[in-house]
Design a protein around this motif. Structure first.
Motif, mmCIF file in Angstrom:
data_model
loop_
_atom_site.group_PDB
_atom_site.id
_atom_site.type_symbol
_atom_site.label_atom_id
_atom_site.label_comp_id
_atom_site.label_asym_id
_atom_site.label_seq_id
_atom_site.Cartn_x
_atom_site.Cartn_y
_atom_site.Cartn_z
ATOM 1 N N ALA A 110 0.837 -1.203 0.000
ATOM 2 C CA ALA A 110 0.000 0.000 0.000
ATOM 3 C C ALA A 110 0.870 1.252 0.000
ATOM 4 O O ALA A 110 0.553 2.243 -0.686
ATOM 5 C CB ALA A 110 -0.937 -0.002 1.207
ATOM 6 N N ALA A 111 1.969 1.240 0.760
ATOM 7 C CA ALA A 111 2.866 2.389 0.802
ATOM 8 C C ALA A 111 3.545 2.608 -0.552
ATOM 9 O O ALA A 111 3.684 3.748 -1.013
ATOM 10 C CB ALA A 111 3.916 2.194 1.895
ATOM 11 N N LEU A 112 3.959 1.520 -1.184
ATOM 12 C CA LEU A 112 4.574 1.658 -2.514
ATOM 13 C C LEU A 112 3.580 2.208 -3.533
ATOM 14 O O LEU A 112 3.912 3.092 -4.335
ATOM 15 C CB LEU A 112 5.116 0.308 -2.982
ATOM 16 N N ALA A 113 2.345 1.692 -3.487
ATOM 17 C CA ALA A 113 1.322 2.187 -4.417
ATOM 18 C C ALA A 113 1.002 3.650 -4.146
ATOM 19 O O ALA A 113 0.858 4.448 -5.089
ATOM 20 C CB ALA A 113 0.053 1.340 -4.295
ATOM 21 N N ALA A 114 0.906 4.016 -2.862
ATOM 22 C CA ALA A 114 0.631 5.414 -2.521
ATOM 23 C C ALA A 114 1.777 6.311 -2.956
ATOM 24 O O ALA A 114 1.552 7.417 -3.484
ATOM 25 C CB ALA A 114 0.390 5.554 -1.024
ATOM 26 N N ALA A 115 3.004 5.870 -2.756
ATOM 27 C CA ALA A 115 4.163 6.665 -3.164
ATOM 28 C C ALA A 115 4.189 6.858 -4.671
ATOM 29 O O ALA A 115 4.472 7.962 -5.159
ATOM 30 C CB ALA A 115 5.454 5.999 -2.684
ATOM 31 N N LEU A 116 3.886 5.806 -5.415
ATOM 32 C CA LEU A 116 3.848 5.932 -6.871
ATOM 33 C C LEU A 116 2.734 6.883 -7.316
ATOM 34 O O LEU A 116 2.934 7.728 -8.201
ATOM 35 C CB LEU A 116 3.667 4.562 -7.519
ATOM 36 N N GLU A 130 3.319 10.435 -9.083
ATOM 37 C CA GLU A 130 2.743 10.740 -10.397
ATOM 38 C C GLU A 130 1.923 12.025 -10.338
ATOM 39 O O GLU A 130 1.973 12.852 -11.244
ATOM 40 C CB GLU A 130 1.873 9.570 -10.843
ATOM 41 N N TRP A 131 1.198 12.203 -9.251
ATOM 42 C CA TRP A 131 0.361 13.398 -9.089
ATOM 43 C C TRP A 131 1.217 14.662 -8.958
ATOM 44 O O TRP A 131 0.883 15.706 -9.494
ATOM 45 C CB TRP A 131 -0.536 13.216 -7.860
ATOM 46 N N LEU A 132 2.362 14.537 -8.247
ATOM 47 C CA LEU A 132 3.263 15.679 -8.073
ATOM 48 C C LEU A 132 4.215 15.848 -9.250
ATOM 49 O O LEU A 132 4.888 16.874 -9.365
ATOM 50 C CB LEU A 132 4.084 15.523 -6.787
ATOM 51 N N GLY A 133 4.310 14.852 -10.096
ATOM 52 C CA GLY A 133 5.202 14.933 -11.245
ATOM 53 C C GLY A 133 6.631 14.540 -10.911
ATOM 54 O O GLY A 133 7.540 14.753 -11.718
ATOM 55 N N ASN A 134 6.869 13.979 -9.735
ATOM 56 C CA ASN A 134 8.215 13.590 -9.328
ATOM 57 C C ASN A 134 8.093 12.386 -8.390
ATOM 58 O O ASN A 134 7.540 12.495 -7.295
ATOM 59 C CB ASN A 134 8.903 14.760 -8.623
ATOM 60 N N GLN A 135 8.621 11.244 -8.815
ATOM 61 C CA GLN A 135 8.509 10.023 -8.023
ATOM 62 C C GLN A 135 9.199 10.150 -6.663
ATOM 63 O O GLN A 135 8.707 9.643 -5.652
ATOM 64 C CB GLN A 135 9.095 8.832 -8.792
ATOM 65 N N ALA A 136 10.322 10.827 -6.627
ATOM 66 C CA ALA A 136 11.066 10.972 -5.373
ATOM 67 C C ALA A 136 10.228 11.712 -4.329
ATOM 68 O O ALA A 136 10.247 11.362 -3.142
ATOM 69 C CB ALA A 136 12.381 11.691 -5.620
ATOM 70 N N LEU A 137 9.497 12.745 -4.764
ATOM 71 C CA LEU A 137 8.642 13.475 -3.821
ATOM 72 C C LEU A 137 7.528 12.583 -3.280
ATOM 73 O O LEU A 137 7.150 12.692 -2.113
ATOM 74 C CB LEU A 137 8.059 14.719 -4.485
ATOM 75 N N GLY A 138 7.008 11.713 -4.109
ATOM 76 C CA GLY A 138 5.984 10.775 -3.646
ATOM 77 C C GLY A 138 6.511 9.877 -2.544
ATOM 78 O O GLY A 138 5.846 9.657 -1.526
#
Length: 116
Positions: free
Chosen positions: A61-67, A71-79
């Motif tokens: 769930a954490a990995l899916a939320a981070a992805l 994607e929503w922020l446009g930067n995977q690292a920020l997620g």
């Protein structure tokens, strides 16, 4: 002589009753220890099974939320940073509430240990 024989019989009966009491008390203690050990082992086994499955589910769930956040922020690292921040905040809250958690655990175990 009759009084002495009566005292001898009575003291013999009391000795037998005391011996039976000690044997029954020992049996009861053994059963109580067995009960407490089985309850404890059962609780630990259930906690490990449920906790392990919950941890795996939480990881995915954490990995899916981070992805999704990345994607929503446009930067995977920020997620990933946002999800890590949420976990750090939850960890801090649990750390600050550790005495409340200890008290709840002590109450639960004391009722199982002393009342049964």
């Amino acid at each position: 002589m009759n009084i002495f024989e009566s005292l001898n019989n009575t003291s013999g009966k009391m000795g037998d009753a005391g011996e039976i009491y000690v044997k029954k008390s020992t049996e009861y203690v053994k059963l109580k220890v067995f009960q407490q050990i089985t309850i404890s082992v059962s609780m630990v086994a259930k906690a490990l099974l449920i906790g392990g499955l919950f941890a795996i589910g939480l990881l995915f769930a954490a990995l899916a939320a981070a992805l999704a956040i990345g994607e929503w922020l446009g930067n995977q690292a920020l997620g990933y940073l946002v999800v890590a921040g949420v976990f750090l905040i939850l960890t801090l809250i649990i750390y600050l509430a550790r005495s409340v958690i200890d008290n709840m655990i002590i109450k639960r175990f004391s009722s199982k240990f002393f009342d049964s």
